[in-house]
Enzyme design. Structure first.
Site, PDB file in Angstrom:
ATOM      1  N   LYS A  13      36.342  40.617  37.978  1.00  0.00           N
ATOM      2  CA  LYS A  13      37.355  40.910  39.002  1.00  0.00           C
ATOM      3  C   LYS A  13      38.508  39.892  38.940  1.00  0.00           C
ATOM      4  O   LYS A  13      39.671  40.283  39.012  1.00  0.00           O
ATOM      5  CB  LYS A  13      36.741  40.888  40.416  1.00  0.00           C
ATOM      6  CG  LYS A  13      35.618  41.891  40.618  1.00  0.00           C
ATOM      7  CD  LYS A  13      35.134  41.926  42.059  1.00  0.00           C
ATOM      8  CE  LYS A  13      34.519  40.622  42.550  1.00  0.00           C
ATOM      9  NZ  LYS A  13      33.261  40.227  41.881  1.00  0.00           N
ATOM     10  N   ARG A  88      33.012  42.875  51.447  1.00  0.00           N
ATOM     11  CA  ARG A  88      31.721  42.647  50.805  1.00  0.00           C
ATOM     12  C   ARG A  88      30.581  43.251  51.615  1.00  0.00           C
ATOM     13  O   ARG A  88      29.430  43.165  51.198  1.00  0.00           O
ATOM     14  CB  ARG A  88      31.492  41.142  50.667  1.00  0.00           C
ATOM     15  CG  ARG A  88      31.470  40.639  49.222  1.00  0.00           C
ATOM     16  CD  ARG A  88      31.261  39.175  49.299  1.00  0.00           C
ATOM     17  NE  ARG A  88      30.953  38.504  48.083  1.00  0.00           N
ATOM     18  CZ  ARG A  88      31.837  37.884  47.317  1.00  0.00           C
ATOM     19  NH1 ARG A  88      33.122  37.955  47.595  1.00  0.00           N
ATOM     20  NH2 ARG A  88      31.436  37.194  46.272  1.00  0.00           N
ATOM     21  N   ARG A 127      31.435  30.948  32.054  1.00  0.00           N
ATOM     22  CA  ARG A 127      32.549  30.535  32.924  1.00  0.00           C
ATOM     23  C   ARG A 127      32.405  29.063  33.293  1.00  0.00           C
ATOM     24  O   ARG A 127      33.380  28.316  33.267  1.00  0.00           O
ATOM     25  CB  ARG A 127      32.559  31.406  34.187  1.00  0.00           C
ATOM     26  CG  ARG A 127      33.562  30.938  35.228  1.00  0.00           C
ATOM     27  CD  ARG A 127      33.905  32.020  36.215  1.00  0.00           C
ATOM     28  NE  ARG A 127      32.943  32.147  37.300  1.00  0.00           N
ATOM     29  CZ  ARG A 127      32.951  33.137  38.193  1.00  0.00           C
ATOM     30  NH1 ARG A 127      33.825  34.112  38.093  1.00  0.00           N
ATOM     31  NH2 ARG A 127      32.076  33.183  39.160  1.00  0.00           N
ATOM     32  N   ARG A 139      32.317  25.401  39.758  1.00  0.00           N
ATOM     33  CA  ARG A 139      31.843  25.916  41.054  1.00  0.00           C
ATOM     34  C   ARG A 139      30.369  25.589  41.251  1.00  0.00           C
ATOM     35  O   ARG A 139      29.560  25.820  40.353  1.00  0.00           O
ATOM     36  CB  ARG A 139      32.045  27.433  41.101  1.00  0.00           C
ATOM     37  CG  ARG A 139      33.465  27.831  41.354  1.00  0.00           C
ATOM     38  CD  ARG A 139      33.639  29.326  41.245  1.00  0.00           C
ATOM     39  NE  ARG A 139      32.710  30.086  42.080  1.00  0.00           N
ATOM     40  CZ  ARG A 139      32.836  31.386  42.311  1.00  0.00           C
ATOM     41  NH1 ARG A 139      33.824  32.063  41.775  1.00  0.00           N
ATOM     42  NH2 ARG A 139      31.974  32.016  43.071  1.00  0.00           N
ATOM     43  N   ARG A 150      23.280  35.210  44.834  1.00  0.00           N
ATOM     44  CA  ARG A 150      24.557  35.933  44.953  1.00  0.00           C
ATOM     45  C   ARG A 150      24.381  37.397  44.526  1.00  0.00           C
ATOM     46  O   ARG A 150      24.945  38.306  45.129  1.00  0.00           O
ATOM     47  CB  ARG A 150      25.633  35.237  44.110  1.00  0.00           C
ATOM     48  CG  ARG A 150      26.037  33.888  44.686  1.00  0.00           C
ATOM     49  CD  ARG A 150      26.820  33.049  43.694  1.00  0.00           C
ATOM     50  NE  ARG A 150      28.085  33.629  43.320  1.00  0.00           N
ATOM     51  CZ  ARG A 150      28.754  33.301  42.216  1.00  0.00           C
ATOM     52  NH1 ARG A 150      28.259  32.391  41.379  1.00  0.00           N
ATOM     53  NH2 ARG A 150      29.895  33.859  41.945  1.00  0.00           N
TER      54      ARG A 150
HETATM   55  P1  AMP Z   1      33.512  34.705  45.052  1.00  0.00           P
HETATM   56  O1  AMP Z   1      34.524  33.689  44.609  1.00  0.00           O
HETATM   57  O2  AMP Z   1      34.122  36.028  45.388  1.00  0.00           O
HETATM   58  O3  AMP Z   1      32.362  34.836  44.079  1.00  0.00           O
HETATM   59  O4  AMP Z   1      32.884  34.171  46.422  1.00  0.00           O
HETATM   60  C1  AMP Z   1      32.184  32.943  46.465  1.00  0.00           C
HETATM   61  C2  AMP Z   1      31.396  32.853  47.745  1.00  0.00           C
HETATM   62  O5  AMP Z   1      32.290  32.890  48.875  1.00  0.00           O
HETATM   63  C3  AMP Z   1      30.416  33.987  48.009  1.00  0.00           C
HETATM   64  O6  AMP Z   1      29.184  33.785  47.354  1.00  0.00           O
HETATM   65  C4  AMP Z   1      30.297  33.945  49.528  1.00  0.00           C
HETATM   66  O7  AMP Z   1      29.483  32.870  49.945  1.00  0.00           O
HETATM   67  C5  AMP Z   1      31.716  33.619  49.947  1.00  0.00           C
HETATM   68  N1  AMP Z   1      32.525  34.842  50.144  1.00  0.00           N
HETATM   69  C6  AMP Z   1      33.609  35.233  49.431  1.00  0.00           C
HETATM   70  N2  AMP Z   1      34.098  36.378  49.892  1.00  0.00           N
HETATM   71  C7  AMP Z   1      33.299  36.745  50.925  1.00  0.00           C
HETATM   72  C8  AMP Z   1      33.280  37.850  51.807  1.00  0.00           C
HETATM   73  N3  AMP Z   1      34.180  38.839  51.707  1.00  0.00           N
HETATM   74  N4  AMP Z   1      32.304  37.888  52.754  1.00  0.00           N
HETATM   75  C9  AMP Z   1      31.398  36.913  52.868  1.00  0.00           C
HETATM   76  N5  AMP Z   1      31.344  35.841  52.064  1.00  0.00           N
HETATM   77  C10 AMP Z   1      32.294  35.759  51.098  1.00  0.00           C
END
Ligand code: AMP
Length: 206
Positions: A13, A88, A127, A139, A150
């Protein structure tokens, strides 16, 4: 254009968002990036999100919905945006529907990257290695252990969004296992079609 990108962590993404930004000049709104910035800045939202993110769980809907509502008000999002990592949960999707309806705006499309889950652990490890090689901080949730949590969060809470958007006739599913440039080609084909078929008035404002 207002686009949602769906897919599990590691589906591509972020990579594909960057290419949409380049091609269409609309911003990528990544809730993960926004939350990481809040954690780094030590804001109240960041303090609430930090532990949850590090363990691979989802931050409460109320927190994330508020962040997105504020972000889409900013000037650069007025001509459209890419939502990466939001919604999400089905509740977040419903909140987004309400947010857009209040502004008399509509989503253009929802693009889902379909990927083989077995390949994702390897992508996440890659990554992390590439980020470290660039001298950037890796990260904390890009570890095989947290990745499993996740992925579970994705399967249980996010995957139902495919059916939600399919039922609205908005879902486009792309093969996310193709090479990156091939996925971009498929993505641009879909997005160009939306640009061509958008009503003239909507095109003028979207
Ligand atoms: P990402 O960078 O999209 O993989 O998000 C990293 C982390 O941020 C996720 O594992 C969640 O803990 C939190 N997070 C990101 N977007 C959301 C969302 N829309 N709802 C809830 N938690 C989120």
């Amino acid at each position: 254009m207002r686009i949602i990108l769906l897919g599990p962590p590691g589906a591509g993404k972020g990579t594909q968002s960057a290419r949409i930004v380049e091609r269409f000049g609309i911003p990528q709104l990544s809730t993960g990036d926004m939350l990481r910035a809040a954690v780094a800045a030590g804001t109240p939202v960041g303090l609430e999100a930090k532990g949850i993110m590090e363990s691979g769980g989802l931050v409460p809907d109320s927190v994330v919905v508020g962040i997105v509502a504020d972000r889409i008000e900013e000037a650069d999002a007025h001509n459209g945006f890419i939502l990466d990592g939001f919604p999400r949960t089905v509740d977040q999707a419903a909140a987004l529907d309400r947010m857009l309806a209040e502004k008399n705006l509509a989503l253009s499309t929802v693009i889902e990257f379909s990927v083989d889950e077995d390949a994702l652990v390897g992508r996440i490890a890659k990554r992390a290695t590439e980020t470290a090689a660039r001298g950037e901080p890796v990260r904390k949730d890009d570890t095989p252990e947290v990745f499993k949590t996740r992925l579970t969060a994705y399967r249980t809470q996010t995957a139902p969004l495919s059916a939600y958007y399919a039922s609205l006739g908005m879902l486009e599913t792309l093969d996310g296992m193709k090479p990156v440039d091939a996925v971009t080609g498929d993505l641009m084909t879909v997005l160009e079609r939306h640009v061509r078929t958008a009503p003239a008035t909507a095109a003028a404002i979207s």
